[in-house]
Motif scaffolding. Structure first.
Motif, PDB file in Angstrom:
ATOM      1  N   LYS A  63       0.838  -1.208   0.000  1.00 44.71           N
ATOM      2  CA  LYS A  63       0.000   0.000   0.000  1.00 44.71           C
ATOM      3  C   LYS A  63       0.869   1.253   0.000  1.00 44.71           C
ATOM      4  N   TYR A  64       1.916   1.232   0.828  1.00 45.20           N
ATOM      5  CA  TYR A  64       2.794   2.391   0.919  1.00 45.20           C
ATOM      6  C   TYR A  64       3.543   2.607  -0.401  1.00 45.20           C
TER       7      TYR A  64
ATOM      8  N   TYR B 158       1.583   4.413  -2.967  1.00 44.51           N
ATOM      9  CA  TYR B 158       1.326   5.831  -2.693  1.00 44.51           C
ATOM     10  C   TYR B 158       2.653   6.562  -2.856  1.00 44.51           C
TER      11      TYR B 158
ATOM     12  N   TYR C 256       2.167  13.721  -4.544  1.00 40.87           N
ATOM     13  CA  TYR C 256       1.748  12.357  -4.234  1.00 40.87           C
ATOM     14  C   TYR C 256       0.767  11.849  -5.275  1.00 40.87           C
TER      15      TYR C 256
ATOM     16  N   GLY D  47      -1.620   8.172  -6.040  1.00 41.40           N
ATOM     17  CA  GLY D  47      -2.087   6.917  -5.477  1.00 41.40           C
ATOM     18  C   GLY D  47      -3.033   7.152  -4.315  1.00 41.40           C
ATOM     19  N   SER D  48      -3.484   6.092  -3.733  1.00 47.50           N
ATOM     20  CA  SER D  48      -4.469   6.170  -2.653  1.00 47.50           C
ATOM     21  C   SER D  48      -3.794   6.231  -1.290  1.00 47.50           C
ATOM     22  N   ASN D  49      -4.290   7.132  -0.424  1.00 49.49           N
ATOM     23  CA  ASN D  49      -3.806   7.203   0.960  1.00 49.49           C
ATOM     24  C   ASN D  49      -4.894   6.810   1.950  1.00 49.49           C
TER      25      ASN D  49
ATOM     26  N   HIS E 291       7.975  11.408   3.319  1.00 52.07           N
ATOM     27  CA  HIS E 291       8.015  10.162   2.548  1.00 52.07           C
ATOM     28  C   HIS E 291       9.381   9.509   2.730  1.00 52.07           C
TER      29      HIS E 291
END
Length: 368
Positions: free
Chosen positions: A121-122, A125, A140, A142-144, A247
């Motif tokens: 997941k990380y 993102y 950024y 992607g999904s957070n 990040h």
């Protein structure tokens, strides 16, 4: 030709801001010395307790990787990667097992799977470059949605889990956010902040995880990241870094954090800044001898310009003539800008307010 943006009319509401600490007593006393000089475990009981999202959701990619490999290390796995081998060899509990086998318990298997899921997941993102003319400008993608406003995690390396909670007001017009860690809290103006916190490890050789908040803006040069740590009693500021710096790609884990700020020598571009943790656990900017342009900007000369072969020396010169293609390489910390000619030779020019470089070059990046 570089990117050309329209003139920005900046309103007062767009000015840069530091989150205002509304609970003054939280940072009033000297920090408490850590119970342990180093952190022994990323997750103290990952071999015995089934983990869930509350334990891992907001960890950065580097911490997640260490937490997953920690389970292997408990069984004596011999790491081939130099960084992992060095990290776990520094832990007094780690014993290499020449006869290592994957003899994990059901709890360990499930924890490895959970950590691997959040690593993915990380990784999805991403903080990626958004301008082909200037790779340092990032955003950024992607999904957070996997990030939460609550975690149960050992923040100061004492082996005891801490309750971390971010309270965001639901009343319209109320921008006062509250960060709670166990029985202590910190209030600040959270307007335009990402609605979650990041857990990062600025230095893997000290006991602390840091809590980071990122301030967003439609203007790249107003973005900032605010770092805090919990010393076991109070939430304390570590410092502020320009741009999105929470990040894992901006943190080396050895006390260094990278950010960017906008420069205006020759053209509008972004310099990479370096911040390091000092002995008081404060981030301090480390001045660089040279700030590079990434990638170099290719320009076409419109007028003659003489370059010094060496900084602070006017004994030897290089000549730029109309029509010549040159590359802007960056600037030093004393007002000298560096060019590379098509021949491969490089030279310096001391910039100043008297020069309007749009008269001298085509292809300049002009953000405003």
């Amino acid at each position: 030709m570089g990117l050309i943006f329209g003139v920005l009319i900046l309103l007062s509401s767009c000015s840069t801001k530091e989150p205002v600490n509304l609970t003054k007593e939280e940072n009033s006393n000297k920090a408490v010395s850590p119970a342990n000089p180093v952190r022994e475990y990323i997750i103290n009981d990952s071999n015995k307790v089934l983990l869930n999202a509350d334990n891992v959701s907001n960890m950065d990619g580097h911490i997640l990787e260490l937490a997953r490999n920690e389970i292997y290390a408990r069984h004596g796995y011999i790491f081939k990667r130099k960084d992992l081998a060095g990290y776990f060899s520094s832990k007094k509990w780690y014993k290499k097992n020449q006869n290592y086998k994957d003899a994990f318990t059901d709890i360990e298997k499930k924890n490895i799977e959970l950590l691997h899921t959040y690593e993915a997941k990380y990784a999805a993102y991403q903080l990626i470059a958004t301008h082909t003319d200037d790779y340092r400008v990032k955003n950024y993608e992607g999904s957070n949605t996997f990030k939460q406003q609550h975690m149960v995690i050992d923040l100061n390396g004492d082996g005891i889990s801490d309750n971390v909670e971010l309270k965001i007001p639901t009343t319209k017009g109320d921008t006062t956010w509250t960060l709670k860690v166990n029985g202590t809290s910190l209030q600040f103006d959270g307007e335009d902040m990402f609605p979650y916190f990041e857990i990062v490890d600025l230095n893997i050789n000290d006991p602390y995880f840091e809590i980071a908040f990122q301030f967003d803006s439609q203007y790249d040069f107003f973005r900032e990241t605010y770092f805090y740590y919990y010393d076991g009693q109070k939430i304390r500021s570590v410092g502020t870094v320009p741009d999105f710096a929470a990040h894992s790609s901006m943190i080396d884990g050895l006390g260094t954090v990278k950010g960017i700020d906008r420069a205006k020598e020759l053209q509008t571009w972004y310099r990479e800044l370096v911040f390091r943790l000092d002995a008081e656990h404060q981030l301090r900017e480390e001045e660089q001898d040279f700030y590079s342009m990434s990638p170099p900007t290719v320009l076409t000369a419109k007028k003659e310009l003489k370059l010094q072969k060496l900084r602070n020396s006017d004994e030897e010169f290089l000549q730029i003539n109309p029509g010549d293609q040159v590359s802007f390489l960056g600037e030093d910390n004393r007002g000298y800008i560096k060019f590379e000619l098509s021949t491969g030779l490089t030279g310096w020019f001391q910039a100043g307010d008297m020069y309007d470089f749009t008269d001298y070059f085509e292809g300049l990046i002009l953000y405003d």
